[in-house]
Every structure is written in structure tokens, then in C-alpha cells.
Design a protein around this motif. Structure first.
Motif, PDB file in Angstrom:
ATOM      1  N   PRO A 130      34.457  33.968  25.850  1.00 16.06           N
ATOM      2  CA  PRO A 130      35.122  33.969  27.154  1.00 16.06           C
ATOM      3  C   PRO A 130      36.505  34.593  27.067  1.00 16.06           C
ATOM      4  N   ALA A 131      36.959  35.135  28.165  1.00 16.02           N
ATOM      5  CA  ALA A 131      38.286  35.724  28.208  1.00 16.02           C
ATOM      6  C   ALA A 131      39.341  34.641  28.027  1.00 16.02           C
ATOM      7  N   VAL A 132      40.471  35.021  27.427  1.00 15.84           N
ATOM      8  CA  VAL A 132      41.545  34.064  27.204  1.00 15.84           C
ATOM      9  C   VAL A 132      42.309  33.806  28.484  1.00 15.84           C
ATOM     10  N   GLY A 133      42.466  34.778  29.324  1.00 18.94           N
ATOM     11  CA  GLY A 133      43.206  34.596  30.561  1.00 18.94           C
ATOM     12  C   GLY A 133      43.158  35.866  31.371  1.00 18.94           C
ATOM     13  N   PRO A 134      43.804  35.880  32.537  1.00 22.24           N
ATOM     14  CA  PRO A 134      43.806  37.080  33.369  1.00 22.24           C
ATOM     15  C   PRO A 134      44.537  38.212  32.679  1.00 22.24           C
ATOM     16  N   PRO A 135      44.046  39.458  32.850  1.00 21.35           N
ATOM     17  CA  PRO A 135      44.691  40.604  32.217  1.00 21.35           C
ATOM     18  C   PRO A 135      46.164  40.680  32.595  1.00 21.35           C
ATOM     19  N   GLY A 136      47.040  40.794  31.602  1.00 23.65           N
ATOM     20  CA  GLY A 136      48.464  40.927  31.862  1.00 23.65           C
ATOM     21  C   GLY A 136      49.147  39.634  32.230  1.00 23.65           C
ATOM     22  N   GLY A 137      48.421  38.561  32.372  1.00 24.32           N
ATOM     23  CA  GLY A 137      49.023  37.292  32.755  1.00 24.32           C
ATOM     24  C   GLY A 137      49.165  36.353  31.583  1.00 24.32           C
ATOM     25  N   ARG A 138      49.765  35.202  31.845  1.00 21.20           N
ATOM     26  CA  ARG A 138      49.931  34.193  30.811  1.00 21.20           C
ATOM     27  C   ARG A 138      48.562  33.613  30.474  1.00 21.20           C
ATOM     28  N   PRO A 139      48.205  33.561  29.184  1.00 17.54           N
ATOM     29  CA  PRO A 139      46.878  33.041  28.824  1.00 17.54           C
ATOM     30  C   PRO A 139      46.733  31.573  29.184  1.00 17.54           C
ATOM     31  N   GLY A 140      45.594  31.235  29.744  1.00 21.39           N
ATOM     32  CA  GLY A 140      45.331  29.847  30.078  1.00 21.39           C
ATOM     33  C   GLY A 140      44.683  29.131  28.919  1.00 21.39           C
ATOM     34  N   PRO A 141      44.538  27.822  29.040  1.00 19.49           N
ATOM     35  CA  PRO A 141      43.903  27.056  27.959  1.00 19.49           C
ATOM     36  C   PRO A 141      42.449  27.449  27.786  1.00 19.49           C
ATOM     37  N   VAL A 142      41.962  27.316  26.554  1.00 23.21           N
ATOM     38  CA  VAL A 142      40.583  27.642  26.208  1.00 23.21           C
ATOM     39  C   VAL A 142      39.863  26.342  25.874  1.00 23.21           C
ATOM     40  N   THR A 143      38.694  26.138  26.450  1.00 24.90           N
ATOM     41  CA  THR A 143      37.936  24.906  26.216  1.00 24.90           C
ATOM     42  C   THR A 143      37.163  24.993  24.913  1.00 24.90           C
ATOM     43  N   ARG A 144      37.361  24.000  24.048  1.00 24.34           N
ATOM     44  CA  ARG A 144      36.644  23.921  22.774  1.00 24.34           C
ATOM     45  C   ARG A 144      35.265  23.287  22.997  1.00 24.34           C
ATOM     46  N   PRO A 145      34.362  23.358  22.010  1.00 24.25           N
ATOM     47  CA  PRO A 145      33.026  22.775  22.164  1.00 24.25           C
ATOM     48  C   PRO A 145      33.024  21.284  22.485  1.00 24.25           C
ATOM     49  N   ASN A 146      34.056  20.546  22.046  1.00 25.03           N
ATOM     50  CA  ASN A 146      34.110  19.109  22.327  1.00 25.03           C
ATOM     51  C   ASN A 146      34.682  18.800  23.701  1.00 25.03           C
ATOM     52  N   GLY A 147      34.977  19.844  24.475  1.00 19.83           N
ATOM     53  CA  GLY A 147      35.499  19.644  25.825  1.00 19.83           C
ATOM     54  C   GLY A 147      37.015  19.631  25.906  1.00 19.83           C
ATOM     55  N   GLN A 148      37.710  19.487  24.785  1.00 20.79           N
ATOM     56  CA  GLN A 148      39.164  19.495  24.793  1.00 20.79           C
ATOM     57  C   GLN A 148      39.682  20.912  24.959  1.00 20.79           C
ATOM     58  N   GLN A 149      40.892  21.021  25.497  1.00 24.84           N
ATOM     59  CA  GLN A 149      41.464  22.333  25.753  1.00 24.84           C
ATOM     60  C   GLN A 149      42.439  22.736  24.660  1.00 24.84           C
ATOM     61  N   TYR A 150      42.375  24.016  24.294  1.00 21.55           N
ATOM     62  CA  TYR A 150      43.311  24.566  23.321  1.00 21.55           C
ATOM     63  C   TYR A 150      44.272  25.494  24.051  1.00 21.55           C
ATOM     64  N   HIS A 151      45.547  25.338  23.785  1.00 24.65           N
ATOM     65  CA  HIS A 151      46.575  26.164  24.410  1.00 24.65           C
ATOM     66  C   HIS A 151      46.981  27.276  23.445  1.00 24.65           C
ATOM     67  N   PRO A 152      46.660  28.521  23.764  1.00 27.97           N
ATOM     68  CA  PRO A 152      46.937  29.627  22.837  1.00 27.97           C
ATOM     69  C   PRO A 152      48.421  29.758  22.506  1.00 27.97           C
ATOM     70  N   ARG A 153      48.686  30.257  21.283  1.00 25.78           N
ATOM     71  CA  ARG A 153      50.028  30.538  20.813  1.00 25.78           C
ATOM     72  C   ARG A 153      50.129  32.026  20.483  1.00 25.78           C
ATOM     73  N   ALA A 154      51.337  32.498  20.286  1.00 24.69           N
ATOM     74  CA  ALA A 154      51.559  33.924  20.032  1.00 24.69           C
ATOM     75  C   ALA A 154      51.221  34.277  18.588  1.00 24.69           C
ATOM     76  N   LEU A 155      50.532  35.403  18.413  1.00 23.06           N
ATOM     77  CA  LEU A 155      50.231  35.942  17.096  1.00 23.06           C
ATOM     78  C   LEU A 155      50.192  37.457  17.202  1.00 23.06           C
ATOM     79  N   ALA A 156      51.160  38.126  16.576  1.00 21.34           N
ATOM     80  CA  ALA A 156      51.237  39.596  16.608  1.00 21.34           C
ATOM     81  C   ALA A 156      51.211  40.109  18.044  1.00 21.34           C
TER      82      ALA A 156
END
Length: 402
Positions: A130-156
Motif C-alpha cells: 500500500p502507498a505510504v501517503g498522498p504524493p507530496g504530502g505528509r506520510p500517514g500511518p501504516v497499518t501493520r498485520p496486527n492492526g496497530q499503526q506504524y508512524h513513518p520516520r525519515a530515512l534518506a
């Protein structure tokens, strides 16, 4: 991090005879399937019969045109995922469950205009995630298999989830290292929905990775493939969690799958050769401070990218975790970097802190924070917590009888 199979003894301690039959090729007679396609076609066959219908491996082979080994392995994968049930062993019979129809929906119907001799290309990693977030926008949380949400962090200059997916597309293995509880596993689960995880420890064997013979209810033996073979055949991501706790001799069984060969030989099962499907990818986690965790040169050299992962204390604040607890954690992390203390609360401990505070109260949560510190660091942690709160705090304990 880097990664042969122990056979289950027969009643007379003799080595079980491997079953005879066709090889476990995953290629049908009319072309190559994309990862997961065979499993979906089997699911479609199971739901296509009358209610309660049972199918043997031989029947499915006749219907789908694949080898018995490939069909049997895919059926077992469906069983492990809860998308089919095994109802017999001699012969093995399979029946649909309530979730089989959803698995069947992933089967690809052939397009009427596609040439029969041109197999469809497997979907890219980007198409499977699945996409991380809207193009050019702030990435939204990503749902993990257990239903919990992961909040992306900056990398490169990318969301970390997107960065890992691009590295997978490029075939560049990644090692994430850092203290337990910093979110290494959460990030990997968010990045790769098709993930298979191996929880490594000192008792992990080659059989745990590749597979081994397992005794069935009739006293016979069948070879059940392990997570490494499953990930290779289905083109999935494989996480070696705590990989540096696994014996280097065991990890060596993984190396041929990660280099240019992308193959392993299953010596315990007729010496068959398994070739990795498109999409197969290995990623690993390493906790440097854990006793027994050794990052060998052979293991480190297999992972071209090595990323340090620390706790995101800003995220802890955004999650509305007690600000004083976050400040204490930051201070302890600074002391840890200076070598003044060996432990600091990570995001996992802070999330637990807030749950405890909501149930038992903030005072009990701070007392528990002191209590979970390693014994050698407990006095220092208690001193810092006491200073922050302005009153003595000791480890959470039972009081007088009520």
C-alpha cells in the motif's frame, strides 16, 4: 545478519525414508506463475466444488497442471494462513474454510487478448504494498498485520517504509540495529505486508529455516518446508529477527539464497534445489546490547545497508504519553550515550507506561518504570525519576495486607 535439518527419529531411531514423488517445481507446464498465484488458484479450486468438498493433492495436480510437490506445499501454506483446512493425511485432503474465497479472489484470470505464449510479469513490490501517503504530502500511518499503526520516520529524505520498499526493489538487503523496543520489527512489518518472520535464538536450527520431516498421525513422515523455502518459492520478504543470536553455522544455510545464485539445496529432501522467485528478500534485526548477539563479518557482509534505529521520543509525545516520562527517557538516553547508565526506556516501555498509568495511576507507572530497569542501573534510574517528580520513587511492590 546471516543465517541444515534435524530429522525426527522414527520409533527404531532410523532415518525416515523421504517420500518419493515429483519434484517441487513451482512452474506449471504452460508458464511461470507470479508469487502467490498457485496458492490463489488452489483456493479457487477448493471453493469451486460443492459445499464441504474435499480435494487430494493428486486431484489438484490434475486440475491445475503443477507438480505434486508444489501443490502440496501451497496447500500447507493455505492451512497455516487459515485459508484451508487439512482433513486427511493418507492421502492428504483439503477443504475450504470461510476465508478461502478471499484467497481465491487473488487468482489472476487470463486476459483474452494476451498471447498464450507470453506469461504475465509478476507484480512489483510497489504494486504489492500500500502507498505510504498522498504524493507530496505528509506520510500517514501504516497499518501493520496486527492492526496497530506504524508512524513513518525519515530515512534518506524518504519515509522509512518507502525507503525499505525501494531497497527491496533494488535487491539490497538491510540490517536494522538498535536496542529492543525501538520499533525495528514494527517498521519491517509496516513496509512488507507479505512478511514471513523467523524469531532467532541460540536454539534455532537449519531445520527451523529450511524444513524437516514431521511425523503424521499415521506414523509416517512428510517433509514440511520451513519459512526460508516458503519465502523463496512465493517471492516474499523474510525477516530474521534477532539474527545475531542464531548460530553462524545455521545462518550459513541462508547465504546461497542471498548471493547471485539465489538458490539453496535441501539435502534432507532428496537434495532438491530451490530457486528464489522474484520478490524474495531478506532483512534482519540486530540488538547489539543483548547477551549472545554477535554480528559476524560473514553476516554483516551480506547486508549492504545497515541502519541504526533509536526511539522516536517526539512520536512518544505526539502519542500523548506522559510528558514527564518522555523527558525522563530522553535524559536516560543521554546518560546512556555518555556511558553513565546502561539502560534507557524505549518507545515500547513508554507506550506500556501510559497503559499502566491509565489503569493503575501515574504514581504506579513511575514506580514500575524504576522496577523494570536492570538491577545494575536501578539506583540511577530511581534517582533521575525522583529528581523529576520531586519525591522519592522506588520499584513497584506489594504493600501491607489490606
Amino acid at each position: 545478519m546471516t543465517s541444515a535439518a534435524q530429522l525426527s527419529p522414527t520409533p527404531n531411531s532410523a532415518t525416515p525414508n523421504p517420500p518419493t514423488g515429483p519434484s517441487t517445481s513451482t512452474t506449471p507446464v504452460n508458464g511461470k506463475t507470479r508469487p502467490g498465484e498457485l496458492r490463489a488458484r488452489i483456493a479457487k479450486a477448493l471453493v469451486g466444488g460443492p459445499p464441504g468438498a474435499q480435494f487430494s493433492v493428486t486431484e489438484l495436480v490434475n486440475m491445475l497442471g503443477h507438480s505434486g510437490g508444489a501443490i502440496g506445499n501451497a496447500c500447507e501454506t493455505l492451512v497455516r494462513r487459515g485459508e484451508a483446512v487439512r482433513v486427511g493425511f493418507n492421502p492428504r485432503m483439503y477443504r475450504a474454510t470461510a476465508t478461502t474465497a478471499a484467497a481465491a479472489a487473488q487468482a489472476t484470470a487470463p486476459g483474452p487478448s494476451a498471447p498464450a505464449s507470453t506469461p504475465s510479469a509478476p507484480p512489483s513490490i510497489a504494486q504489492r504494498t500500500p502507498a505510504v501517503g498522498p504524493p507530496g504530502g505528509r506520510p500517514g500511518p501504516v497499518t501493520r498485520p496486527n492492526g496497530q499503526q506504524y508512524h513513518p520516520r525519515a530515512l534518506a529524505n524518504l519515509p522509512d517504509v518507502e525507503a525499505l520498499r525501494r531497497l527491496r526493489e533494488a535487491g539490497v538487503p538491510v540490517l536494522l540495529y538498535g536496542p529492543p523496543g525501538t520499533g525495528k520489527t514494527s517498521l519491517i512489518e509496516a513496509a512488507f505486508p507479505d512478511l514471513i518472520t523467523v524469531a532467532g535464538d541460540g536454539d534455532t536450527t537449519v531445520g527451523d529455516l529450511i524444513g524437516e520431516y514431521t511425523q503424521d498421525q499415521h506414523g509416517g513422515y512428510e517433509f514440511i518446508y520451513g519459512p526460508l523455502v516458503t519465502a523463496m518459492q512465493e517471492g516474499r520478504a523474510l525477516l530474521l529477527d534477532d539474527a545475531t543470536l542464531i548460530s553462524p553455522k545455521v545462518l550459513a544455510a541462508l547465504y546461497p539464497a542471498m548471493d547471485g545464485r539465489r538458490q539453496i539445496q535441501v539435502k534432507a529432501h532428496k537434495g532438491e534445489t530451490i530457486t528464489a522467485a522474484e520478490g524474495f528478500y531478506v532483512i534482519a534485526g540486530h540488538n547489539p546490547g543483548v547477551h549472545g548477539a554477535v554480528l559476524t563479518e560473514a553476516l554483516a557482509s551480506r547486508f549492504s545497508v545497515q541502519i541504526q534505529v533509536g526511539s522516536d521520543y517526539d512520536l512518544a509525545t505526539a502519542l500523548k504519553i506522559n510528558r514527564t516520562a518522555v523527558r525522563i527517557a530522553r535524559n536516560l538516553a543521554t546518560c546512556q550515550q555518555a556511558g553513565e547508565v546502561g539502560w534507557a526506556p524505549q518507545l515500547r516501555e513508554l507506550i506500556a507506561f501510559q497503559k499502566i498509568a491509565d489503569v493503575l495511576g501515574t504514581e504506579a507507572a513511575f514506580a514500575n518504570l524504576v522496577g523494570i530497569a536492570p538491577l545494575e542501573d536501578r539506583d540511577t534510574v530511581a534517582e533521575i525519576v525522583t529528581k523529576a517528580l520531586g519525591k522519592p520513587v522506588t520499584a513497584l511492590s506489594l504493600g501491607r495486607q489490606l
